[in-house]
Motif scaffolding. Structure first.
Motif, PDB file in Angstrom:
ATOM      1  N   LEU A 166      -0.464   8.466 -15.822  1.00 37.05           N
ATOM      2  CA  LEU A 166      -1.680   8.049 -15.125  1.00 37.05           C
ATOM      3  C   LEU A 166      -1.374   7.061 -14.018  1.00 37.05           C
ATOM      4  O   LEU A 166      -1.971   7.108 -12.941  1.00 37.05           O
ATOM      5  CB  LEU A 166      -2.652   7.432 -16.137  1.00 37.05           C
ATOM      6  CG  LEU A 166      -3.169   8.374 -17.238  1.00 37.05           C
ATOM      7  CD1 LEU A 166      -4.005   7.599 -18.239  1.00 37.05           C
ATOM      8  CD2 LEU A 166      -3.990   9.497 -16.628  1.00 37.05           C
ATOM      9  N   VAL A 167      -0.425   6.152 -14.290  1.00 32.44           N
ATOM     10  CA  VAL A 167      -0.063   5.156 -13.275  1.00 32.44           C
ATOM     11  C   VAL A 167       0.580   5.828 -12.071  1.00 32.44           C
ATOM     12  O   VAL A 167       0.335   5.440 -10.918  1.00 32.44           O
ATOM     13  CB  VAL A 167       0.877   4.094 -13.884  1.00 32.44           C
ATOM     14  CG1 VAL A 167       1.448   3.184 -12.801  1.00 32.44           C
ATOM     15  CG2 VAL A 167       0.128   3.263 -14.915  1.00 32.44           C
ATOM     16  N   LEU A 168       1.430   6.844 -12.303  1.00 38.31           N
ATOM     17  CA  LEU A 168       2.066   7.545 -11.185  1.00 38.31           C
ATOM     18  C   LEU A 168       1.037   8.239 -10.302  1.00 38.31           C
ATOM     19  O   LEU A 168       1.147   8.240  -9.067  1.00 38.31           O
ATOM     20  CB  LEU A 168       3.069   8.577 -11.720  1.00 38.31           C
ATOM     21  CG  LEU A 168       4.415   8.032 -12.215  1.00 38.31           C
ATOM     22  CD1 LEU A 168       5.243   9.146 -12.838  1.00 38.31           C
ATOM     23  CD2 LEU A 168       5.178   7.373 -11.071  1.00 38.31           C
ATOM     24  N   GLY A 169       0.015   8.872 -10.920  1.00 36.17           N
ATOM     25  CA  GLY A 169      -1.045   9.496 -10.132  1.00 36.17           C
ATOM     26  C   GLY A 169      -1.804   8.480  -9.304  1.00 36.17           C
ATOM     27  O   GLY A 169      -2.071   8.701  -8.116  1.00 36.17           O
ATOM     28  N   ALA A 170      -2.129   7.328  -9.928  1.00 30.93           N
ATOM     29  CA  ALA A 170      -2.835   6.276  -9.192  1.00 30.93           C
ATOM     30  C   ALA A 170      -1.956   5.704  -8.087  1.00 30.93           C
ATOM     31  O   ALA A 170      -2.436   5.383  -6.987  1.00 30.93           O
ATOM     32  CB  ALA A 170      -3.272   5.172 -10.151  1.00 30.93           C
ATOM     33  N   PHE A 171      -0.635   5.597  -8.357  1.00 32.52           N
ATOM     34  CA  PHE A 171       0.286   5.073  -7.346  1.00 32.52           C
ATOM     35  C   PHE A 171       0.385   6.021  -6.147  1.00 32.52           C
ATOM     36  O   PHE A 171       0.457   5.580  -4.993  1.00 32.52           O
ATOM     37  CB  PHE A 171       1.673   4.872  -7.962  1.00 32.52           C
ATOM     38  CG  PHE A 171       2.707   4.415  -6.974  1.00 32.52           C
ATOM     39  CD1 PHE A 171       2.734   3.107  -6.518  1.00 32.52           C
ATOM     40  CD2 PHE A 171       3.655   5.312  -6.482  1.00 32.52           C
ATOM     41  CE1 PHE A 171       3.685   2.693  -5.596  1.00 32.52           C
ATOM     42  CE2 PHE A 171       4.611   4.905  -5.561  1.00 32.52           C
ATOM     43  CZ  PHE A 171       4.624   3.587  -5.113  1.00 32.52           C
ATOM     44  N   SER A 172       0.384   7.333  -6.394  1.00 31.54           N
ATOM     45  CA  SER A 172       0.439   8.313  -5.296  1.00 31.54           C
ATOM     46  C   SER A 172      -0.798   8.207  -4.409  1.00 31.54           C
ATOM     47  O   SER A 172      -0.700   8.263  -3.175  1.00 31.54           O
ATOM     48  CB  SER A 172       0.570   9.727  -5.863  1.00 31.54           C
ATOM     49  OG  SER A 172       1.733   9.870  -6.631  1.00 31.54           O
ATOM     50  N   ILE A 173      -1.966   8.036  -5.046  1.00 27.57           N
ATOM     51  CA  ILE A 173      -3.196   7.876  -4.263  1.00 27.57           C
ATOM     52  C   ILE A 173      -3.143   6.599  -3.448  1.00 27.57           C
ATOM     53  O   ILE A 173      -3.504   6.572  -2.263  1.00 27.57           O
ATOM     54  CB  ILE A 173      -4.424   7.885  -5.201  1.00 27.57           C
ATOM     55  CG1 ILE A 173      -4.585   9.260  -5.853  1.00 27.57           C
ATOM     56  CG2 ILE A 173      -5.693   7.518  -4.434  1.00 27.57           C
ATOM     57  CD1 ILE A 173      -5.688   9.320  -6.892  1.00 27.57           C
ATOM     58  N   LEU A 174      -2.659   5.501  -4.079  1.00 21.98           N
ATOM     59  CA  LEU A 174      -2.574   4.217  -3.377  1.00 21.98           C
ATOM     60  C   LEU A 174      -1.584   4.300  -2.214  1.00 21.98           C
ATOM     61  O   LEU A 174      -1.827   3.738  -1.138  1.00 21.98           O
ATOM     62  CB  LEU A 174      -2.145   3.132  -4.362  1.00 21.98           C
ATOM     63  CG  LEU A 174      -2.062   1.701  -3.803  1.00 21.98           C
ATOM     64  CD1 LEU A 174      -3.437   1.246  -3.325  1.00 21.98           C
ATOM     65  CD2 LEU A 174      -1.505   0.737  -4.842  1.00 21.98           C
ATOM     66  N   LYS A 175      -0.489   5.035  -2.405  1.00 30.74           N
ATOM     67  CA  LYS A 175       0.508   5.189  -1.340  1.00 30.74           C
ATOM     68  C   LYS A 175      -0.092   5.922  -0.140  1.00 30.74           C
ATOM     69  O   LYS A 175       0.088   5.511   1.011  1.00 30.74           O
ATOM     70  CB  LYS A 175       1.720   5.951  -1.879  1.00 30.74           C
ATOM     71  CG  LYS A 175       2.800   6.188  -0.839  1.00 30.74           C
ATOM     72  CD  LYS A 175       3.935   7.021  -1.419  1.00 30.74           C
ATOM     73  CE  LYS A 175       4.966   7.347  -0.350  1.00 30.74           C
ATOM     74  NZ  LYS A 175       6.047   8.218  -0.880  1.00 30.74           N
ATOM     75  N   ASN A 176      -0.816   7.015  -0.385  1.00 30.24           N
ATOM     76  CA  ASN A 176      -1.458   7.752   0.710  1.00 30.24           C
ATOM     77  C   ASN A 176      -2.584   6.946   1.340  1.00 30.24           C
ATOM     78  O   ASN A 176      -2.913   7.148   2.512  1.00 30.24           O
ATOM     79  CB  ASN A 176      -2.007   9.085   0.197  1.00 30.24           C
ATOM     80  CG  ASN A 176      -0.923  10.120   0.000  1.00 30.24           C
ATOM     81  OD1 ASN A 176      -0.419  10.710   0.938  1.00 30.24           O
ATOM     82  ND2 ASN A 176      -0.534  10.327  -1.256  1.00 30.24           N
ATOM     83  N   LEU A 177      -3.182   6.047   0.548  1.00 31.87           N
ATOM     84  CA  LEU A 177      -4.238   5.199   1.082  1.00 31.87           C
ATOM     85  C   LEU A 177      -3.685   4.170   2.050  1.00 31.87           C
ATOM     86  O   LEU A 177      -4.301   3.856   3.079  1.00 31.87           O
ATOM     87  CB  LEU A 177      -4.977   4.513  -0.071  1.00 31.87           C
ATOM     88  CG  LEU A 177      -6.255   3.747   0.263  1.00 31.87           C
ATOM     89  CD1 LEU A 177      -7.321   4.690   0.803  1.00 31.87           C
ATOM     90  CD2 LEU A 177      -6.773   3.003  -0.957  1.00 31.87           C
ATOM     91  N   LEU A 178      -2.505   3.632   1.743  1.00 31.83           N
ATOM     92  CA  LEU A 178      -1.904   2.585   2.575  1.00 31.83           C
ATOM     93  C   LEU A 178      -1.094   3.156   3.732  1.00 31.83           C
ATOM     94  O   LEU A 178      -1.034   2.558   4.808  1.00 31.83           O
ATOM     95  CB  LEU A 178      -1.015   1.687   1.714  1.00 31.83           C
ATOM     96  CG  LEU A 178      -1.730   0.910   0.594  1.00 31.83           C
ATOM     97  CD1 LEU A 178      -0.724   0.124  -0.230  1.00 31.83           C
ATOM     98  CD2 LEU A 178      -2.783  -0.020   1.189  1.00 31.83           C
TER      99      LEU A 178
END
Length: 541
Positions: A166-178
């Motif tokens: 779950l953390v990896l999925g959230a991290f991928s979204i955060l990476k594309n957000l930034l």
């Protein structure tokens, strides 16, 4: 385009009684829910929708003239504006969890299908995470089991593995957000290995494909068509190789048949064409920039010379920008509001003009489809040229109706024939119009207006033959010369007066060609006028 957008929106609301959605406010939560748990489906109902939203993007090539790759500036501008229009969060979630729309099977009208695999994976992870947490809490808190080290290890391992997914999925979204798509492309172009990166173009193309798929997703969510309109200006002040790079980028973005992009290319052809001919992109096109533009542009609109009324309006608009004269704008606005309050329509015949325009357009297209009409034999076999003609006829007819107060307004069939003439023989028609203009200036008599355009061309064809070397690239644009003769001499014998009536509304003819011919003709006559005349000198004995 904004007026057309509003008209279609109202018509679609009246037809389907469905309001379009927006990814703003509560709509943001809804679009995130659909992105995470649903797959979009292109149904028959969606294809029937006629409402459309234009996303306008302005790209000034001069702002990126210092870049090594000007076309990269075009792509980054596109990515950045789409990101700002829809928001960074929906696009970031689409990068990680989004699904490309697919066509419906059969006659299903369901536009959203649940992602069962995603739901099962999510529920499975949550179940495993809950089980791991339960085991860990039991191992830590229940008396008698606290000393069981193996149970603690099992609980922490299960919790870590399920939680990390779950953390990896959230991290991928955060990476594309930034990190935006613009920053990704800029990072690639700034790389020291940029020149040798074989996969660079594929990476850029992949980013553009994601944007196209995201726009298709948002079309179904918003319940309307989406078109990205890029207005490209200041290209004629850039270096030749950068001009060719931008045009190649345009062709790449338009290569897909379902591409959602519309390009408005505002350039001076007399500057752009020599730039193209200096680069290597003309290989296979006989180094002819005119052929390249003809294969790129699907709706040419060459702005005619400004008339007397347009000059006055332009002057008035320029004067109104003066702060000391702004009261005139305020006065005109007050008068317009008063007229509206009195019930006087601002444009009393707008609806009638639109109805008349539609009638004329249909009549012109009927002539093109009528196999018995001689006009059909002059239609080109090239699909791009056919599209240019079909796109140009409505514009020409609307401009003619705008000038309907002028006596002798041509018929829709004559207008369609004139559009075909300008598309198939731009060089010969430009020469005939230039000779007509010169002749009208030298002998402005009523009888001159009755002369046929073919007779004027035939009278001056010798000069055109003498200038065939400097006009070589333009001459190659023309179709069959025998068909040109048949067109003007037999089937459509346009007169000089007809040509002058059409000249002000001819938008599919590059007027810079005619201006170049006028310059060459004037220089040629000047050379003949100053040529030395041999004389006999008698010496005294």
């Amino acid at each position: 385009m904004r007026e057309e957008m509003a008209r279609r929106e109202a018509a679609e609301l009246h037809r389907s009684h469905q309001k379009p959605r927006s990814p703003k406010g509560w709509g943001l939560l809804l679009v995130l829910w659909y992105l995470a748990f649903y797959k979009p489906v292109i149904t028959e109902g969606h294809l029937r929708r006629k409402n459309i939203e234009f996303i306008f993007i302005r790209f000034s090539a001069w702002q990126y003239a210092g870049c090594d790759k000007l076309w990269a500036g075009l792509v980054t501008t596109l990515c950045d504006n789409i990101r700002h229009h829809f928001g960074a969060l929906p696009l970031s979630v689409y990068h990680v969890m989004g699904t490309r729309p697919r066509f419906a099977s059969g006659f299903s009208q369901k536009e959203w299908v649940l992602k069962r695999g995603t739901c099962l994976k999510l529920w499975g992870l949550l179940f495993v995470l809950g089980a791991g947490l339960s085991v860990l809490l039991v191992a830590l808190l229940v008396p008698g089991i606290k000393d069981n080290h193996a149970l603690k290890v099992v609980g922490s391992t299960i919790t870590s593995l399920s939680g990390s997914s779950l953390v990896l999925g959230a991290f991928s979204i955060l990476k594309n957000l930034l990190v935006s798509e613009k920053q990704k492309i800029e990072r690639l172009t700034n790389s020291e290995r940029f020149a040798s990166q074989l996969g660079f173009m594929s990476k850029v193309h992949r980013e553009v494909e994601v944007l196209v798929d995201f726009l298709a997703f948002m079309e179904i969510f918003e319940r309307r068509r989406l078109r990205v309109v890029l207005e490209i200006t200041s290209l004629d002040v850039c270096y030749p190789e950068k001009v060719a790079g931008v045009l190649n980028a345009m062709n790449t973005l338009l290569s897909d048949a379902n591409s959602p992009f519309i390009f408005i290319l505002a350039v001076d052809p007399s500057v752009i064409i020599p730039c193209l001919e200096q680069t290597g992109c003309m290989k296979g096109l006989a180094d002819n920039g005119y052929l390249y533009l003809n294969r790129t542009v699907t709706l040419p609109f060459s702005i005619p010379e400004m008339g007397a009324r347009s000059r006055l309006r332009y002057l008035e608009a320029a004067v109104q920008t003066r702060e000391d004269l702004m009261y005139r704008i305020i006065t005109s606005n007050v008068e317009r509001r008063r007229a509206k309050c009195r019930g006087v329509p601002e444009v009393p015949s707008r609806r009638e003009m639109d109805a008349e325009a539609v009638r004329c357009i249909h009549e012109a297209f009927r002539c093109l489809h009528d196999s018995a009409d001689p006009l059909t034999r002059y239609l080109p076999v090239n699909n791009t040229h056919v599209r240019r003609i079909v796109n140009t006829i409505p514009v020409t007819l609307r401009l003619l109706l705008h000038r309907a107060g002028i006596p002798g307004t041509p018929s829709p069939r004559a207008a369609a024939a004139w559009v075909v003439l300008a598309d198939q023989w731009p060089c010969r028609l430009s020469w005939a119009l230039q000779c007509l203009e010169d002749g009208w200036q030298s002998q402005p008599t009523p009888d001159f207006g009755k002369r046929s355009l073919w007779s004027i061309f035939q009278e001056n064809v010798g000069e055109l033959s003498a200038l065939r070397q400097p006009l070589h690239n333009v001459l190659t644009l023309d179709g069959d010369p025998e068909l040109f003769q048949t067109f003007l001499a037999c089937d459509f014998p346009f007169t000089a007066r007809d040509a002058r009536a059409f000249l002000g509304v001819t938008v599919n003819l590059d007027h810079s060609i005619r201006h170049k011919m006028g310059l060459l003709r004037g220089l040629d006559r000047l050379k003949k006028a100053v040529a030395p005349v041999p004389c006999n000198v008698h010496r005294p004995h």
